[in-house]
Each structure stands twice: as structure tokens, then as C-alpha cells.
Design an enzyme around this catalytic site. Structure first.
Site: not given
Ligand code: BGP
Length: 539
Positions: A233, A430
Site C-alpha cells: 500500500e 487483505e
């Protein structure tokens, strides 16, 4: 910013606030008619019509009479769970580990909820055996973890800390004994403080620092790790960390500098891919899979009418605002070798100048896109034909974190749009839900919201698989409750409850549910009892 609000920048949450549709909670296309003797698919809440939609959606209705006989999840589907080093390991100053920006930031007054730090976290550094045993009991096939850069290289470069390497050796050996495949993330936000002091992501050398670190980890752990993620990220560690100041190191760079940091992060990714491949033994080259993980900013159409589907597609790839919350800025250079035109126009003279070779450096062949998927905005075709966001109605279901409405459609539409554009396999690296879990009087942790959330989201993933999307795995975030960055220990995302006073682990109800899902390769989700229809109300 109040204490309740530190995790996501205002911009991300403001965007969300203004753009969520009602009537999107259900699993689309899964209102399956029961056939005697056949496994019954859950009658998840249907897509209620969106006010103003010209016609009812067609796709779900067409599918409504096909009973689902088998799970759409392929035999080799990588069911897994995930964590990140700083969020679980603890032992922050033990065995020679150097400080990361998170060690420093979390000690700044007001930076993290109630002054929590990752000093001890889940004490996974000492309790990894117990945690691997829990994973084995869960029946997970894969474990996604990250290496703490400063545990193996305390200053980020230079001298190797063998004791740090030994920890990951022990962990990998334990996973091997339990028959669990490792997916290793090289960098999940805990950037070395020593390198931050040398300019960090603003220093062009960061790409080489990161590549050297990648090469070291590949040399030390590559005999057992075949599945790699370079970074987790960039929107968060660059955007929240260096632009919004909400995450470590807490800087508030202006756009020209922020864009340089972002640019260098993608160069670092590219160089790390090269290093990982160069440091893979020739006989293991075909086994090695390398991915890049994004905090996906997804959209879903308000209906399945072509105009709405196209509106959500345009919105998911647009760079609309001067903030980090988009996909193309972080994906196009890495996968297509160019910055998105709308973003370049938006930033105008703030765009960094760089040698053309940088784009070649960034665009290294990778094997999968890692999608962290939590929520989506809803879009439709406006009266003028242009995409318009659909506001979330009051009282719309949300998780324990403000920024997460429950929007299962993102698990289908996200991978579908990403695949159409980038044409790569995808892994859901995720997905999870924060709830205010507690130990009940019966000593158990009941978390039906999490089970319902995972069920709804996985059904949507199943829809994508049924339609042929190349989705290779799903990693629940997280196996353990853990240090949730600026939210500290307030947020609980785990399948296992952690009592931070005693470090006792208590598997939650969702643990048993996910165990059955994995053991049946998804089939339990299609043969179980019907979900009650859920309507979104006006609160
Ligand atoms: C992702 C991070 C994870 C974890 C998760 C939970 O952004 O990769 O480390 O923190 O989100 O949600 P969040 O941190 O967004 O609150």
C-alpha cells in the site's frame, strides 16, 4: 483531527462519505432458486433498485435460476491469513533490531490513539510457535507476513543483524512443519529511521537501499519463500505518512515533494523485483511469484445496466483529486510504464522531472497484483451521461472503522475492472472487518458481523471466479487482533482475539466459520443455511 479519526486521511474518508450508494449490501447475482437435493446458495440480499435507475438490472435476474452445484473456488486456491511485522511482532528493541519510523512516530504525543505503540504488540516474536499452531488449527494453507527491515538491517543498509534473520528462519521452519506456505512482504510501512534521516523516500538512493534489502532477504529466506510482495500500500506509507502526516513519519509534504517520494517508491518496487529475480536460484525461477500490493480504491456500479457499469469503470481508474486515493497513479507506471494522463494534467507543473529510464525501471514484469480490498464507492451514469457518485444513505452498515462501509460488491467489481485493464492474475492479499469484540460471559468471542462480512464478500469473489477471473488467493486480515497503526489497539480485525494484558489468544467464532470455508474449499458457503435478506434502512 479527533482521536477517532487518525487512521485514514480526511480526503479518503471525505471521498467515501460523499459517494456511497444505498442498496448495495447484498451479494449480487446470487439469488439462487432452491432445487431439491442440490446445495442451496445463500439468498443474500438482492440488489434493490437504485432510485432513478431507468430499468431493473438484468444480469442478476438471468442468473437467478441456476443452482450452484459446486464451489467456484479452484482446487489450488490459496486460502490464507495475513499480518505485518510492526503490527504483531513486538520485541521492538530486542536482539539488535533498529528503530523504524513507526517506533519513533508512535511515541510522539497524540500521534497514535491513547499513545499505544508496537513495542510489545502481540508479542509474536516470542509467541510465533503458538501463533503458527493456531494457523495450523485454522487449516490455513498460506500465511502472508512481512519482514521488519530494521530487524535484519538495523540501519536499513550495511551490517546484517543475524539474530533478526534467525527469527525469520525460525518462523519459516515452523510454518514448514505446519505445512503452511509463506507469502513474504518485504516492506509493510516500518521504514528504517536511519534511512529516513538520510532523506528517506525523497532520496533517489532509496531505490538501491530497498533493492539491496530485497536481495538480502531473497538470499536468506528464498530457499523457503517463493511468493513475494515488494511493498504494501504505497498510498498509505507515502500518502498518509508523508503527505497527510497521519502515519509515520508524520510529514506534510507539499505536492511536488510528495510526488517525488511516490515516484521513488515505484522505482524502489521495480528495483526490488529485479533483485528478487536475480537472487532466486535458477532451478526455483519458475516457482517464484512476485506481486505488488495496493490499497485498492474500488468502485461498484449502482446497477448492472451498461451505463452504470461503465461509469464505475471510469471512476475506478480516474485520478480526480490531489490526494493519494486512487489506483492508476500507483499502478500505471508499474504495470504500463506511464503515468495516467489525467493525473499528469491535474498535477501540472508540480510533476517531478525524471529521466525516462525511471519508467522502464518501474515497469518490471510481475506475476500478480495484490489487492487489499475493504470497501467501494458506488457510481452510476448521470443524466448528462457522465459518471456520478451515489451518496451513502444515513444509517448505512459500517465496520468499526469510520472509513469502511460494508460493500461486498467490491470483491467482484474490483478484480473485474482491474483484470480488464491490467490483465494480470490477482490475489486478495487483505480483506477483513474491524469490530468492537469482547469476551462474552460464556468466555467466548462472538463476532457474527465478521462472519457475515466475510461470507458476503467471499460470495462476490466466488462470482468473479465463476466468471473466469484469475483470482489466485484470499488472505483474511488478520489472523490476530493487532496494532492497528494510528488507531492503536482500539480496532480489532483478528480471527483470533488477543488480550493484550495477558497475551492470551482466543479464537473468535469467525475462526471456526473460516476454518469450515477453507476445509470445504468454499463449498460450505453455498450449502449452509440461508442468510436472512438484509435491507439497508434509513437508520
Ligand atoms: C491495510 C493495511 C494493514 C491493516 C489493514 C486494516 O491498509 O495494509 O496493515 O492495517 O489495512 O485496515 P486499516 O489499517 O486500513 O485501518
Amino acid at each position: 483531527m479527533s482521536k477517532d479519526e487518525p487512521r485514514k486521511s480526511l480526503s479518503r474518508r471525505a471521498m467515501l462519505k460523499g459517494s456511497l450508494a444505498g442498496g448495495v449490501l447484498g451479494a449480487s447475482g446470487l439469488a439462487i432458486a432452491a432445487t431439491p437435493g442440490a446445495p442451496v446458495a445463500p439468498a443474500a440480499a438482492p440488489h434493490p433498485p437504485v432510485p432513478g435507475a431507468p430499468h431493473p438490472p438484468v444480469a442478476p435476474a438471468q442468473m437467478a435460476h441456476k443452482p450452484l452445484a459446486v464451489s467456484p473456488f479452484p482446487k489450488d486456491f490459496a486460502w490464507g491469513v495475513a499480518t505485518a511485522a510492526y503490527q504483531v511482532e513486538g520485541a521492538a528493541a530486542e536482539d539488535g533490531r533498529g528503530p523504524s519510523v513507526w517506533d519513533v512516530f508512535s511515541k510522539k504525543p497524540g500521534a497514535v490513539y491513547e499513545g499505544h505503540t508496537g513495542d510489545v504488540a502481540c508479542d509474536h516474536y516470542h509467541r510465533y510457535k503458538e501463533d503458527v499452531a493456531l494457523m495450523k488449527a485454522l487449516g490455513t494453507k498460506w500465511y502472508r507476513f512481512s519482514v521488519s527491515w530494521t530487524r535484519v538491517l538495523p540501519d536499513g543498509t550495511g551490517a546484517v543483524n543475524q539474530k533478526g534473520v534467525d527469527f525469520y528462519n525460525r518462523l519459516l521452519d515452523e510454518l514448514g512443519k505446519a505445512g503452511i506456505h509463506p507469502m513474504c512482504t518485504l516492506f509493510h510501512w516500518d521504514f528504517p529511521e536511519a534511512l529516513y534521516k538520510r532523506g528517506g523516500w525523497l532520496n533517489r538512493d532509496v531505490a538501491d537501499w530497498f533493492a539491496d534489502y530485497a536481495a538480502l532477504v531473497a538470499d536468506k529466506l528464498g530457499d523457503r519463500v517463493k511468493s513475494w510482495v515488494t511493498q504494501n500500500e504505497p498510498q498509505c506509507y507515502i500518502g498518509l505518512g508523508l503527505r497527510d502526516g497521519a502515519h509515520a513519519p508524520g510529514d506534510k509534504l507539499k505536492d511536488p515533494q510528495y510526488l517525488i517520494a511516490a515516484h521513488n517508491s515505484m522505482r524502489a518496487h521495480g528495483k526490488a523485483v529485479q533483485a528478487l529475480r536475480a537472487h532466486t536460484k535458477p532451478d526455483a525461477k519458475s516457482e517464484v511469484k512476485i506481486g505488488y500490493v495496493l490499497s485498492t480504491q474500488l468502485t461498484q456500479p449502482a446497477s448492472e445496466m451498461p451505463g452504470d457499469v461503465e461509469a464505475a469503470r471510469q471512476a475506478v481508474f480516474a485520478v480526480r483529486d490531489r490526494n493519494q486515493w486512487n489506483n492508476s497513479w500507483w499502478m500505471d507506471p508499474v504495470l504500463l510504464g506511464q503515468y495516467p494522463e489525467d493525473g499528469v494534467k491535474l498535477y501540472g507543473k508540480d510533476m517531478p522531472s525524471f529521466p525516462a529510464a525511471d519508467l522502464v525501471e518501474m515497469k518490471q514484469p510481475i506475476d500478480f497484483i495484490g489487492m487489499n480490498i475493504y470497501k467501494a464507492e458506488t457510481w452510476r451514469q448521470g443524466k448528462d451521461g457522465k459518471p456520478e457518485s451515489v451518496p451513502v444513505p444515513p444509517g448505512y452498515p459500517r465496520s468499526g472503522v469510520d472509513w469502511q462501509p460494508i460493500t461486498p460488491g467490491c470483491m467482484y467489481w474490483g478484480p473485474r475492472y482491474f483484470h480488464e485493464k491490467y490483465k494480470l492474475p490477482m490475489s486478495i492479499t487483505e480483506n477483513g472487518l474491524s469490530t468492537r469484540d469482547q469476551i462474552f460471559l460464556d468466555g467466548k468471542v462472538h463476532d457474527p458481523q465478521r462472519t457475515d462480512f466475510m461470507h458476503r464478500y467471499l460470495l462476490e469473489l466466488g462470482r468473479g471466479l465463476r466468471e473466469g477471473l484469475p483470482i489466485t488467493g484470499y488472505f483474511a486480515w488478520s489472523i490476530l487482533d493487532n496494532f492497528e497503526w494510528a488507531e492503536g489497539y482500539k480496532q480489532r480485525f483478528g480471527l483470533v482475539y488477543v488480550d493484550y494484558q495477558t497475551q492470551k489468544r482466543i479464537p473468535k467464532e469467525s475462526f471456526d466459520w473460516y476454518k469450515k470455508v477453507m476445509a470445504s474449499n468454499g463449498a460450505s458457503m453455498y450449502g449452509g443455511k440461508l442468510l436472512p435478506p438484509t435491507q439497508v434502512t434509513d437508520g
